[in-house]
Write a protein that holds these residues in place. Structure first.
Motif, PDB file in Angstrom:
ATOM      1  N   SER A 215     -13.774 121.662 -37.139  1.00  0.00           N
ATOM      2  CA  SER A 215     -13.478 122.128 -38.486  1.00  0.00           C
ATOM      3  C   SER A 215     -12.007 122.496 -38.621  1.00  0.00           C
ATOM      4  O   SER A 215     -11.457 122.420 -39.718  1.00  0.00           O
TER       5      SER A 215
ATOM      6  N   THR B  87     -17.347 121.265 -46.479  1.00  0.00           N
ATOM      7  CA  THR B  87     -18.125 122.207 -45.686  1.00  0.00           C
ATOM      8  C   THR B  87     -19.098 121.399 -44.838  1.00  0.00           C
ATOM      9  O   THR B  87     -19.276 120.199 -45.060  1.00  0.00           O
ATOM     10  N   LEU B  91     -23.289 125.328 -39.802  1.00  0.00           N
ATOM     11  CA  LEU B  91     -22.136 126.215 -39.962  1.00  0.00           C
ATOM     12  C   LEU B  91     -21.040 125.918 -38.954  1.00  0.00           C
ATOM     13  O   LEU B  91     -21.311 125.700 -37.782  1.00  0.00           O
ATOM     14  N   LEU B  93     -17.815 127.820 -38.904  1.00  0.00           N
ATOM     15  CA  LEU B  93     -16.750 128.800 -39.107  1.00  0.00           C
ATOM     16  C   LEU B  93     -16.007 129.059 -37.801  1.00  0.00           C
ATOM     17  O   LEU B  93     -16.491 128.725 -36.724  1.00  0.00           O
ATOM     18  N   ASN B 102     -10.199 133.202 -41.570  1.00  0.00           N
ATOM     19  CA  ASN B 102     -10.890 131.934 -41.760  1.00  0.00           C
ATOM     20  C   ASN B 102     -10.394 131.244 -43.027  1.00  0.00           C
ATOM     21  O   ASN B 102     -10.092 130.054 -43.022  1.00  0.00           O
ATOM     22  N   GLU B 166     -17.705 129.739 -45.717  1.00  0.00           N
ATOM     23  CA  GLU B 166     -17.315 128.362 -45.440  1.00  0.00           C
ATOM     24  C   GLU B 166     -16.869 127.659 -46.718  1.00  0.00           C
ATOM     25  O   GLU B 166     -15.914 126.884 -46.711  1.00  0.00           O
TER      26      GLU B 166
END
Ligand SMILES: Nc1ncnc2c1ncn2[C@@H]1O[C@H](COP(=O)(O)OP(=O)(O)OP(=O)(O)O)[C@@H](O)[C@H]1O
Ligand SMILES: [Mg+2]
Lengths: 353, 266
Positions: A215, B87, B91, B93, B102, B166
């Motif tokens: 990410s 996204t 998840l 993050l 973040n 997110e």
């Protein structure tokens, strides 16, 4: 102290600025200033032995901070940090000996040259991770050690090379009392630079890369660039720390920069707390002082248990290994975490239950 | 919607994993300002499609055009810098960072400070720039109603809030196109309603084009402008929500066994 000017000047009044300071509360900032003032007084009262330990904590601490940015913040690994530390020491001495560059300039230059070397050895990190990267950095440790052994022109070979004392405007910082201030100034500046780095764009990119690299990439972070950059920055710190080490001892020789020291650097940041700037200093102090405490203990026991002092060298080594293992098991977040818990306790005092 | 030019075009995208054909020659266009949904049964290739758009996967064949340019050879970070945010279904993050940090990571490509100017924070303009962006991030935090957790460590938050953080992080990229992979999965009704409202606001107020994957047919039919249906890696339909609901192929392939759910909503 020039370094004192770096303490944040409170002209920024917006709330967000207050929210992002290195020292989160006025109390902690006051404590930092007080600590600095007290540190400046240390040479006036400390014994030569104590000063020597403080100076060691200083230059090892600078190098350890670099490793913590690489390992703790960016989530990479290096088993070759001692070699970069050594490279900085040799380079600074060499620049001064061969080209007559004053030590004052040779130290930062050595930092920059070590950065360049670190970037080159960091290239594999752009491609490989984990155990493979550990092996690659292990290799860089041995490649550099081999280079130290062969490049007589640079290192003085097995005889080692002379490193002149630090000088400024004709004054030589050759005593421990005066050199303490040199190391302290470097320590304060390097730690402020590190803390700033970690609270701005590229520092966040390092941590993002560590926490979730996929990410991070989707957030616009160039993974290869940051993985290699992190090696460069960590080598800069190693190079500066090593240069300060060399000009303190007055003499640089390759035996000081073995894999054992690399492991000790890792121990410092594990014990201090991975990713924690202040923890780095605590961990370094722990690692420097532990063998001394062991030695004192063994000498006291020597009367009762003869033969203990023969095993001293072994006991020192074993204590370091044991400390690392115990921290990994019982306090994996390091001394910095314990310190935060204590602070949190006092914040709520007397209502802490 | 005044503008009708397409912001994204997927042209004959195929994606192969060994023997598995995750996508077969899928083509579609998303218009500027649209709220576009991709639906389909589990394993239909929806996430794979988003991954081809965001650059996580390189399609075996086909091209992706974003704002009129072929972005197929670009890496994910280059695509983010061109205004593509996303996204994840699971998840993703930065779990040891604060919520604030973040979201600040989302500003990465908009910030100009680097390791040098960042390290001398007070002198090179880094502080001023960081604070400016902090202000923009606070707007996003207010919008998504997460100001009470801005200092919390992301990994310690409950699931629903993490999903919201997110989203905030993706919004911080300032994307022209945002890709949402099951933004409401695992949420209760109330959380879903909030999330649907955020998505509609992002689309209408913040002017973002949205591509959303979602299994909740009620929400999809309710807020989407257009819908594409994937099944076994093939596109079997696209059109307005009404058209999708009455499409025979779609009913057979996907909605057939869930007819009652659709009926309930419609
Ligand atoms: N990295 C991968 N390696 C191998 N196969 C994969 C990979 N990613 C996806 N697939 C396969 O591709 C097909 C499509 O998967 P995809 O995740 O795109 O489905 P989806 O429509 O998002 O499903 P869901 O609704 O369950 O999220 C599946 O058969 C899946 O097993
Ligand atoms: Mg999916």
């Amino acid at each position: 102290m020039a370094a004192a000017a770096f303490i944040p000047c409170g002209q920024f009044k917006t709330t967000y600025a207050k929210d992002t300071t290195i020292f989160p509360t006025p109390v902690s900032r006051a404590f930092a200033v007080l600590a600095l003032v007290l540190l400046c007084l240390v040479p006036l009262v400390a014994s030569r032995y104590q000063l020597n330990l403080a100076i060691q904590i200083g230059y090892y601490g600078i190098a350890a901070l670099g490793l913590n940015i690489l390992v703790g913040s960016t989530g990479q690994i290096s088993l070759g940090h001692a070699a970069f530390f050594g490279f900085g020491a040799f380079t600074s001495a060499y620049l001064n000996n061969a080209y007559g560059i004053p030590v004052f300039f040779a130290i930062p230059l050595a930092g920059l040259i070590t950065t360049a070397v670190g970037l080159v050895f960091g290239i594999p990190a752009g491609r490989i991770k984990g155990l493979y990267l550990a092996i690659a950095t292990f290799a860089s440790q041995f490649i550099l050690e081999d280079f130290f052994a062969r490049a007589d022109w640079f290192t003085g070979g097995s005889a080692g090379s002379i490193a002149s004392p630090f000088g400024l405007f004709g004054y030589e910082f050759s005593s421990d009392q005066s050199y303490f201030y040199v190391v302290l100034a470097y320590l304060v500046v390097m730690f402020l630079l590190g803390a700033n780095l970690l609270r701005s764009r590229d520092g966040r990119a390092f941590v993002a890369l560590r926490d979730h690299y996929l990410s991070a990439e989707v957030m616009g972070i160039n993974l290869t660039k940051y993985r290699i950059l992190s090696f460069g920055i960590s080598s800069f710190y190693a190079g500066i720390g090593g240069a300060l080490f060399g000009h303190y001892l007055g003499y640089v020789s390759a035996e000081a920069f073995t894999i054992l020291l690399s492991i000790q650097f890792l121990g410092m940041i594990i014990i201090g707390g991975l990713g924690s700037v202040m923890g780095t200093l605590m961990g370094t102090a722990f690692m420097v002082l532990l063998p001394e405490v062991m030695e004192a203990g063994v000498q006291n026991l020597g009367g009762i248990l003869p033969g203990m002092s023969d095993a001293l060298a072994f006991i020192k080594q074993a204590a370091i290994g044991l400390a690392i293992v115990l921290f990994l098991i019982f306090e994996p977040d390091g001394l910095a975490h314990r310190w935060r818990m204590i602070k949190a306790y006092w914040k709520l005092y007397p209502f802490s239950y | 919607m005044a503008e009708s030019a397409s912001i994204l075009e997927a042209r004959d995208i195929s994606l192969q994993f060994g023997g598995v054909r995750a996508l077969s020659e899928v083509s579609f266009q998303v218009k500027n300002g649209e709220l576009f949904s991709i639906i389909g049964p589990n394993g239909a290739g929806k996430t794979s499609m988003l991954n081809c758009i965001s650059g996580r996967y390189r399609p075996t064949a086909g091209q992706v055009f974003f704002k009129g340019r072929d972005i197929t050879p670009l890496t994910p970070n280059q695509r983010a810098a061109r205004g593509l945010g996303r996204t994840f279904q699971n998840l993703a993050l930065f779990s040891h960072m604060s919520v604030l940090d973040n979201i600040m990571v989302g500003r990465h490509h908009l910030l100009r400070n680097n390791f040098l100017s960042g390290a001398i924070y007070w002198f090179g303009g880094a502080q001023r720039e960081e604070l400016e962006h902090r202000r923009a991030v606070e707007d996003i935090i207010d919008f998504l109603e997460i100001s009470h957790i801005r200092k919390a460590t992301a990994g310690t938050l409950p699931y629903g809030l993490r999903k919201r953080v997110e989203l905030a992080r993706a919004v911080a990229i300032k994307p022209d196109l945002i890709l949402l992979d099951e933004p409401m999965a695992g949420m209760n009704l109330e959380e879903k309603e909030d999330m649907a409202r955020y998505i509609v606001d992002l689309n209408e107020e913040w002017g973002m084009t949205v591509i959303m994957i979602e299994h909740d047919m009620g929400v999809v039919m309710d807020i989407s402008h257009r819908i594409m249906v994937l099944d076994f890696g093939r596109k079997i339909a696209d059109g307005l929500p009404g058209e999708i609901m009455s499409n025979e192929h779609v009913k057979k392939a996907y909605l057939g066994e869930e007819d009652d759910v659709v009926g309930e909503v419609a």
